[in-house]
Design a protein around this motif. Structure first.
Motif, PDB file in Angstrom:
ATOM      1  N   CYS A 177       4.437 -69.420  98.051  1.00  0.00           N
ATOM      2  CA  CYS A 177       5.031 -70.286  97.047  1.00  0.00           C
ATOM      3  C   CYS A 177       3.915 -70.879  96.212  1.00  0.00           C
ATOM      4  N   LYS A 178       3.848 -70.519  94.939  1.00  0.00           N
ATOM      5  CA  LYS A 178       2.827 -71.084  94.063  1.00  0.00           C
ATOM      6  C   LYS A 178       3.508 -72.092  93.165  1.00  0.00           C
ATOM      7  N   PHE A 179       2.959 -73.272  93.120  1.00  0.00           N
ATOM      8  CA  PHE A 179       3.582 -74.308  92.299  1.00  0.00           C
ATOM      9  C   PHE A 179       2.506 -75.118  91.610  1.00  0.00           C
ATOM     10  N   SER A 180       2.899 -75.751  90.501  1.00  0.00           N
ATOM     11  CA  SER A 180       1.986 -76.655  89.789  1.00  0.00           C
ATOM     12  C   SER A 180       2.629 -78.028  89.733  1.00  0.00           C
TER      13      SER A 180
ATOM     14  N   VAL B 249       6.872 -94.954  86.832  1.00  0.00           N
ATOM     15  CA  VAL B 249       5.535 -95.187  86.295  1.00  0.00           C
ATOM     16  C   VAL B 249       4.955 -93.869  85.777  1.00  0.00           C
ATOM     17  N   GLU B 250       4.623 -93.892  84.503  1.00  0.00           N
ATOM     18  CA  GLU B 250       4.028 -92.691  83.891  1.00  0.00           C
ATOM     19  C   GLU B 250       2.663 -92.412  84.502  1.00  0.00           C
ATOM     20  N   GLY B 251       2.360 -91.146  84.666  1.00  0.00           N
ATOM     21  CA  GLY B 251       1.053 -90.772  85.205  1.00  0.00           C
ATOM     22  C   GLY B 251       1.051 -90.675  86.725  1.00  0.00           C
ATOM     23  N   LEU B 252       2.058 -91.287  87.380  1.00  0.00           N
ATOM     24  CA  LEU B 252       2.155 -91.181  88.845  1.00  0.00           C
ATOM     25  C   LEU B 252       3.327 -90.289  89.248  1.00  0.00           C
ATOM     26  N   SER B 253       4.438 -90.412  88.529  1.00  0.00           N
ATOM     27  CA  SER B 253       5.649 -89.644  88.863  1.00  0.00           C
ATOM     28  C   SER B 253       5.458 -88.208  88.376  1.00  0.00           C
ATOM     29  N   HIS B 254       5.694 -87.257  89.275  1.00  0.00           N
ATOM     30  CA  HIS B 254       5.412 -85.855  88.956  1.00  0.00           C
ATOM     31  C   HIS B 254       6.548 -84.934  89.406  1.00  0.00           C
ATOM     32  N   VAL B 255       6.549 -83.734  88.837  1.00  0.00           N
ATOM     33  CA  VAL B 255       7.430 -82.674  89.325  1.00  0.00           C
ATOM     34  C   VAL B 255       6.559 -81.506  89.790  1.00  0.00           C
ATOM     35  N   ALA B 256       7.084 -80.734  90.737  1.00  0.00           N
ATOM     36  CA  ALA B 256       6.444 -79.477  91.140  1.00  0.00           C
ATOM     37  C   ALA B 256       7.239 -78.352  90.486  1.00  0.00           C
ATOM     38  N   ILE B 257       6.538 -77.490  89.787  1.00  0.00           N
ATOM     39  CA  ILE B 257       7.214 -76.408  89.055  1.00  0.00           C
ATOM     40  C   ILE B 257       6.723 -75.069  89.574  1.00  0.00           C
ATOM     41  N   GLU B 258       7.704 -74.190  89.813  1.00  0.00           N
ATOM     42  CA  GLU B 258       7.352 -72.850  90.278  1.00  0.00           C
ATOM     43  C   GLU B 258       7.668 -71.870  89.151  1.00  0.00           C
ATOM     44  N   PRO B 259       6.731 -70.987  88.812  1.00  0.00           N
ATOM     45  CA  PRO B 259       6.979 -70.050  87.709  1.00  0.00           C
ATOM     46  C   PRO B 259       8.265 -69.257  87.953  1.00  0.00           C
ATOM     47  N   GLY B 260       9.088 -69.159  86.924  1.00  0.00           N
ATOM     48  CA  GLY B 260      10.312 -68.371  87.018  1.00  0.00           C
ATOM     49  C   GLY B 260      11.464 -69.084  87.696  1.00  0.00           C
ATOM     50  N   ARG B 261      11.205 -70.229  88.268  1.00  0.00           N
ATOM     51  CA  ARG B 261      12.284 -70.922  88.960  1.00  0.00           C
ATOM     52  C   ARG B 261      12.523 -72.329  88.386  1.00  0.00           C
TER      53      ARG B 261
ATOM     54  N   ILE C  15      11.892 -76.522  88.358  1.00  0.00           N
ATOM     55  CA  ILE C  15      11.485 -77.648  89.199  1.00  0.00           C
ATOM     56  C   ILE C  15      11.927 -77.432  90.645  1.00  0.00           C
ATOM     57  N   VAL C  16      10.961 -77.490  91.563  1.00  0.00           N
ATOM     58  CA  VAL C  16      11.266 -77.302  92.989  1.00  0.00           C
ATOM     59  C   VAL C  16      10.936 -78.561  93.802  1.00  0.00           C
ATOM     60  N   GLY C  17      10.425 -79.587  93.126  1.00  0.00           N
ATOM     61  CA  GLY C  17      10.133 -80.835  93.834  1.00  0.00           C
ATOM     62  C   GLY C  17       9.908 -81.949  92.842  1.00  0.00           C
ATOM     63  N   CYS C  18      10.126 -83.170  93.295  1.00  0.00           N
ATOM     64  CA  CYS C  18       9.884 -84.311  92.403  1.00  0.00           C
ATOM     65  C   CYS C  18       9.556 -85.550  93.223  1.00  0.00           C
ATOM     66  N   ILE C  19       8.797 -86.424  92.587  1.00  0.00           N
ATOM     67  CA  ILE C  19       8.484 -87.714  93.209  1.00  0.00           C
ATOM     68  C   ILE C  19       8.400 -88.754  92.100  1.00  0.00           C
ATOM     69  N   SER C  20       8.878 -89.952  92.390  1.00  0.00           N
ATOM     70  CA  SER C  20       8.771 -91.044  91.419  1.00  0.00           C
ATOM     71  C   SER C  20       8.145 -92.258  92.071  1.00  0.00           C
ATOM     72  N   PHE C  21       7.469 -93.043  91.254  1.00  0.00           N
ATOM     73  CA  PHE C  21       6.900 -94.322  91.668  1.00  0.00           C
ATOM     74  C   PHE C  21       7.386 -95.381  90.688  1.00  0.00           C
ATOM     75  N   TRP C  22       7.650 -96.589  91.224  1.00  0.00           N
ATOM     76  CA  TRP C  22       8.206 -97.679  90.414  1.00  0.00           C
ATOM     77  C   TRP C  22       7.436 -98.954  90.696  1.00  0.00           C
ATOM     78  N   ARG C  23       7.182 -99.721  89.635  1.00  0.00           N
ATOM     79  CA  ARG C  23       6.538-101.029  89.844  1.00  0.00           C
ATOM     80  C   ARG C  23       7.549-101.989  90.440  1.00  0.00           C
ATOM     81  N   ILE C  24       7.106-102.770  91.407  1.00  0.00           N
ATOM     82  CA  ILE C  24       7.962-103.817  91.969  1.00  0.00           C
ATOM     83  C   ILE C  24       7.125-105.081  92.187  1.00  0.00           C
TER      84      ILE C  24
END
Ligand code: COA
Length: 183
Positions: free
Chosen positions: A4-7, A46-58, A60-69
């Protein structure tokens, strides 16, 4: 063997629909009633911290978010982590850990002191999360105390985190209305 190759890419507005279907798949719609969602309402990840994992041809295969509290009146610079989700047929190849480590490293570099989340200690414990001492944090709704976890990005940050946990806009409303932080 699964290959599984992801960015990892910063979360962007055009990812929203795919992220929502991934979260529906991972948690169902009941997620929207959870206390952690009360901490995200009316806020943006929060921009710059929240990311998605993307697999070519498929896509978004993952995501994470961060929030200020805010924690109490004078708590450390704190983030809420979550949701973290990985597509059902892409689990177990390190996407969740990559998303977490990437976000945590960036949060540390940005000067945040503490991360909290509501989740499975056996999983998050692998990257150093521990249970919040009972009663030290008060969330705006019910939370299983065994699932309320923290990770210090700065030494002894948890020691100064005490009291009511609120999203920034509610914290500011409260402060303007002069209500004490423990109610
Ligand atoms: C939890 C989740 C994000 C893990 O993502 P992932 O990409 O599969 O995780 P990784 O590949 O980094 O790690 C896999 C390892 O974690 C373990 N693991 C996964 N979920 C776990 C859990 N809830 N408790 C304990 N261990 C867990 C796996 O068994 C695996 O162990 P191994 O390395 O010994 O084989 C993913 O399973 C998921 O989306 N689950 C549904 C949503 C969820 O529960 N999110 C977390 C709560 S916010």
């Amino acid at each position: 063997m699964t290959i599984c190759k992801f960015s990892l890419l910063p979360e962007a507005p055009e990812h929203k629909t795919e992220i929502e279907s991934l979260l529906d798949e991972a948690f169902g719609l009941a997620r929207l009633a959870k206390t952690s969602y009360r901490l995200r309402e009316g806020e943006r990840p929060v921009e710059g911290l929240s990311h998605v994992a993307i697999e070519p041809g498929r896509g978004i295969v993952g995501c994470i978010s961060f929030w200020r509290i805010h924690v109490g009146d004078h708590g450390p610079a704190t983030l809420l982590l979550g949701p973290l989700a990985v597509a059902g047929n892409r689990r177990g190849v390190g996407i969740g850990r990559a998303l977490m480590n990437n976000g945590i490293d960036r949060a540390r570099a940005a000067g945040y002191a503490l991360v909290i989340l509501v989740g499975d200690e056996p999983y998050y414990g692998r990257v150093g999360f521990r249970k919040v001492p009972r009663g030290q944090l008060i969330l705006p709704g019910p939370v299983d105390p065994d699932r309320l976890l923290f990770l210090e990005l700065q030494k002894e940050a948890m020691g100064t985190a005490r009291g009511l946990v609120l999203p920034p806009h509610r914290f500011n409303q409260r402060r303007l209305s002069g209500l004490p932080e423990t109610r």
